[in-house]
Write an enzyme that holds these catalytic residues in place. Structure first.
Site, mmCIF file in Angstrom:
data_model
loop_
_atom_site.group_PDB
_atom_site.id
_atom_site.type_symbol
_atom_site.label_atom_id
_atom_site.label_comp_id
_atom_site.label_asym_id
_atom_site.label_seq_id
_atom_site.Cartn_x
_atom_site.Cartn_y
_atom_site.Cartn_z
ATOM 1 N N ASP A 104 0.837 -1.196 0.000
ATOM 2 C CA ASP A 104 0.000 0.000 0.000
ATOM 3 C C ASP A 104 0.876 1.252 0.000
ATOM 4 O O ASP A 104 1.283 1.705 -1.048
ATOM 5 C CB ASP A 104 -1.069 -0.021 1.087
ATOM 6 C CG ASP A 104 -0.540 -0.230 2.496
ATOM 7 O OD1 ASP A 104 0.676 -0.243 2.710
ATOM 8 O OD2 ASP A 104 -1.373 -0.365 3.406
ATOM 9 N N LYS A 132 -2.292 -1.981 -3.534
ATOM 10 C CA LYS A 132 -3.208 -0.876 -3.265
ATOM 11 C C LYS A 132 -2.484 0.423 -3.625
ATOM 12 O O LYS A 132 -2.068 1.198 -2.771
ATOM 13 C CB LYS A 132 -3.631 -0.890 -1.799
ATOM 14 C CG LYS A 132 -4.814 0.019 -1.510
ATOM 15 C CD LYS A 132 -5.143 0.119 -0.038
ATOM 16 C CE LYS A 132 -5.618 -1.140 0.587
ATOM 17 N NZ LYS A 132 -6.071 -0.946 1.990
#
Length: 177
Positions: A104, A132
């Site tokens: 992420d 992500k």
């Protein structure tokens, strides 16, 4: 108290197919003296499935582990990374495949990648189940990605919320009410 409703984002069959496809990609990538290093704890389910899939396609690997923490029990990164349990093997001159559950912000994997290069790794590649990218704050990309992940807090398939939900055989997110 009622159980939260969970929306399945990536089901068991889809995950299994992607893990097998990633293993096939890795097997043909030409890694030199490969060492697979799962970043614990969230990656343990993905890493175990990937290790078995690599074996099935005849990819010889060794495995070691590193345990890092940037989240604690919350849902937001603490902004720094701590090595909680270090690797046993040396990496000098080797190709290392870091395996993690989710990329992420990139904080943890940037830290791990840089650490392995400082220790003399010849090459460091990244395999992640989920990417992500909407949350990325560090300049890092995975070489092998299972799925692009929506900008939601996910659970399951080894990924937890406060140490719970790791046992789910799929990746899901809590339904918003």
């Amino acid at each position: 108290m009622t159980e939260p409703t969970i929306e399945v984002l990536f089901d068991e069959e889809s995950i299994d197919a992607r893990v097998r496809a990633i293993a096939a990609e890795i097997a043909t990538s030409g890694l030199h003296d490969p060492l697979l290093v799962p970043v614990l704890t969230g990656s343990f389910v993905f890493a175990a499935d990937l290790i078995r899939a690599l074996h099935r396609v005849g990819a010889p690997i060794e495995v070691d582990f590193i345990r890092l923490r940037s989240y604690g029990t919350g849902t937001e990164s603490q902004g720094s990374v701590k090595v909680l349990c270090d690797m046993d093997q040396g990496v000098a001159g080797r190709d290392v495949l870091l395996v993690d559950d989710i990329l992420d912000t990139g904080l943890t994997l940037s830290f791990a990648r840089d650490l392995l290069y400082e220790r003399g790794a010849r090459k460091v590649s990244l395999a992640v189940l989920l990417d992500k990218s909407a949350r990325r704050t560090h300049d890092i990309q995975a070489d092998y990605v299972g799925f692009d992940c929506p900008n939601r807090f996910v659970i399951g398939y080894g990924i937890d919320k406060g140490f719970a939900y790791r046992e789910l055989p799929y990746v899901g997110a809590f339904c918003e009410r």
